[in-house]
Structure formats: structure tokens, C-alpha cells
Design an enzyme around this catalytic site. Structure first.
Site, short mmCIF file in Angstrom:
data_model
loop_
_atom_site.label_atom_id
_atom_site.label_comp_id
_atom_site.label_asym_id
_atom_site.label_seq_id
_atom_site.Cartn_x
_atom_site.Cartn_y
_atom_site.Cartn_z
N ASP A 61 -1.44 55.95 -64.73
CA ASP A 61 -2.12 57.19 -64.32
C ASP A 61 -1.40 58.48 -64.71
O ASP A 61 -1.58 59.51 -64.05
CB ASP A 61 -2.37 57.20 -62.81
CG ASP A 61 -3.48 56.23 -62.42
OD1 ASP A 61 -4.09 55.64 -63.31
OD2 ASP A 61 -3.69 56.06 -61.20
N LYS A 165 -8.91 51.67 -66.45
CA LYS A 165 -9.17 50.91 -65.22
C LYS A 165 -10.15 51.67 -64.34
O LYS A 165 -10.35 52.88 -64.53
CB LYS A 165 -7.87 50.64 -64.46
CG LYS A 165 -7.17 51.88 -63.92
CD LYS A 165 -5.88 51.50 -63.21
CE LYS A 165 -5.10 52.72 -62.75
NZ LYS A 165 -5.75 53.45 -61.66
N CYS A 198 -1.76 53.71 -57.00
CA CYS A 198 -2.08 52.86 -58.14
C CYS A 198 -0.87 52.12 -58.71
O CYS A 198 -1.00 50.98 -59.17
CB CYS A 198 -2.77 53.68 -59.23
SG CYS A 198 -4.40 54.27 -58.73
#
Length: 257
Positions: A61, A165, A198
Site C-alpha cells: 500500500d 488487491k 493491510c
């Protein structure tokens, strides 16, 4: 990936260990396996020896929507400066891993149009109010957008891999596990944001799949209170893998004179 070889033939296959050699009269399907390259790294709770030949870095991320002042997170009123501050460490870590000749994989949110049927319990994490901009809406982690791309200051190199994702975990309904298995990877280093969201969910999911997990603590960040990040590193060292630091990792991976 394909390319000519000295014999006049060519090779096909992007991933190391998954390439064929094509000649005028024969196709070679023999895939040479890399020799083990054991390296000892200082870590918590104990030092850990890893096989560099079967290790990959997952960067989670590190994308514009979380790091840039014009991104989705900042637009929600989140102070993204703690996340942006970790970019130099992630840049150094990825360079160290490339120099050690193992894969760097960028795993980012990239939600399809219509949110691709994401369930309400996931959508609620990104849309707590009716007028909020939620996952997959214009300006929020949409696949193919500027916000879903790796941050402008951290552009992947040609040898890197990028996997989108649609969950906190980078493994759920993605090709990540398949890519790593094809690479022969058994050990994963983790970096990125948010470490308590995450990064952590991807790490625990990796552990459940049998990967050995190392969290590079100073190449991770979160917008949560500092004690939350400390709790995550404690949990990783206690239950889910090992916690390492960038300088010690770089020293362990440095070529031996």
C-alpha cells in the site's frame, strides 16, 4: 519476457526459474534452481537465518491515495505525514533487496468499477458516512487510477512485480500466492502501510500459507496511535514471525568481500 541467447535461440518466461530456452531444433524446459544463499539476520525474538535465494520483499500500500496530500486518505482528513515519512526507508529497502537479487513485489489496493461485489462489511471500513467517498468510488483506490499506483517517488523498476488487491490481505482472491510459488519463494520481508491494517493482515495470511515472515519495522508506518504500531511488532515477534531493522538487514545482505 523473452530474449535472444548466444546460441541464436531465445528464452521465454518472465519469472526466474520458469523460463524455457527455444532453439531451432529443440525446446529446453530445464529450469535451473538457484543455490541456497543462507544469511543470518539479527531479529526479535531470536536471530533468524534466511535463504536469500528464496526470499522476496512485499511492499504493501505504498500508493498515492495513502501517501500523497492530494490522495484519498488526506482527503478524509487523515494526517498522512507519518506514512510519507517512511518512503525513504522503503526506497532504501527495495534497493537493498534488488542488489541482493531477490524480487520486490508491490501490493496495492486497486478496486474495480462497481467495487467488484465487495461485501458490506468491507465497504463499511472505507465509508462510515453517507457522503464519504468509499472504496472503488472515483478518487478512492480505484484500479488503474493515479491513487492506486505506487507513490510517485517510489516508482517500481522493470524487474519488480505489481499485484493489485481488494482486501486488507494481499492474498485474498489475488495472484500473489501463485506468483510467489512460481518464484520458489519461502520467506517474505514486509514493509509498507498501515502496519496495523493491510501489512499485518497480509503477513498473518502469509504465515497461514506456510511462508516465513519478517517484518522490517522501520520500513513500516501507521496513522494509528504509536502504541498500536508497537503492539503489532510485539505480536509479530511473539506469534507470527520475526521483527528486523533495515540497517541490520542491509548489513546481513551486503556482499561478502
Amino acid at each position: 519476457m523473452s530474449g535472444k541467447n548466444p546460441t541464436g535461440g531465445y528464452t521465454i518466461g518472465h519469472l526466474p526459474g520458469q523460463r524455457w530456452t527455444i532453439g531451432a531444433e529443440m525446446v529446453g524446459t530445464v529450469r535451473p534452481q538457484p543455490s541456497s544463499r543462507p544469511v543470518r539476520i539479527p531479529a526479535r525474538p531470536l536471530d533468524v537465518e534466511i535463504d536469500v535465494a528464496r526470499t522476496a520483499l512485499l511492499v504493501v500500500d505504498m500508493q498515492n491515495d495513502f501517501l500523497h496530500p492530494d490522495g484519498w486518505f488526506a482527503g478524509r482528513g487523515v494526517d498522512v505525514s507519518p506514512l510519507a515519512a517512511v518512503m525513504p526507508a522503503v526506497r532504501d529497502l527495495s534497493a537493498t533487496c534488488r542488489a541482493a537479487n531477490f524480487p520486490v513485489v508491490w501490493v496495492n489496493w486497486g478496486v474495480g468499477y462497481g467495487a467488484d461485489g465487495l461485501p458490506a462489511n468491507v465497504l463499511f471500513r472505507g465509508k462510515r458516512k453517507a457522503d464519504a467517498v468509499g472504496y472503488g468510488e472515483p478518487g478512492a483506490l480505484r484500479e488503474g487510477s493515479w491513487g492506486a499506483a505506487v507513490a510517485d517517488d517510489l516508482l517500481p523498476e522493470a524487474s519488480d512485480l505489481v499485484v493489485p488487491k481488494q482486501r486488507f490481505s494481499g492474498f485474498y482472491e489475488t495472484r500473489l500466492d501463485s506468483v510467489l510459488r512460481n518464484l520458489g519463494v519461502t520467506t517474505l520481508l514486509f514493509a509498507g502501510v498501515n502496519v496495523d491494517r493491510c501489512v499485518f493482515e497480509t503477513l498473518t495470511d502469509a504465515g497461514a500459507r506456510g511462508y516465513d515472515c519478517l517484518l522490517v519495522e522501520d520500513a513500516c508506518a501507521t496513522v494509528s496511535p504509536p502504541e498500536i504500531g508497537r503492539a503489532i511488532t510485539w505480536l509479530v515477534a511473539e506469534l507470527h514471525g520475526f521483527v528486523v531493522r533495515l540497517d541490520q538487514l542491509a548489513e546481513g545482505l551486503a556482499p561478502t568481500p
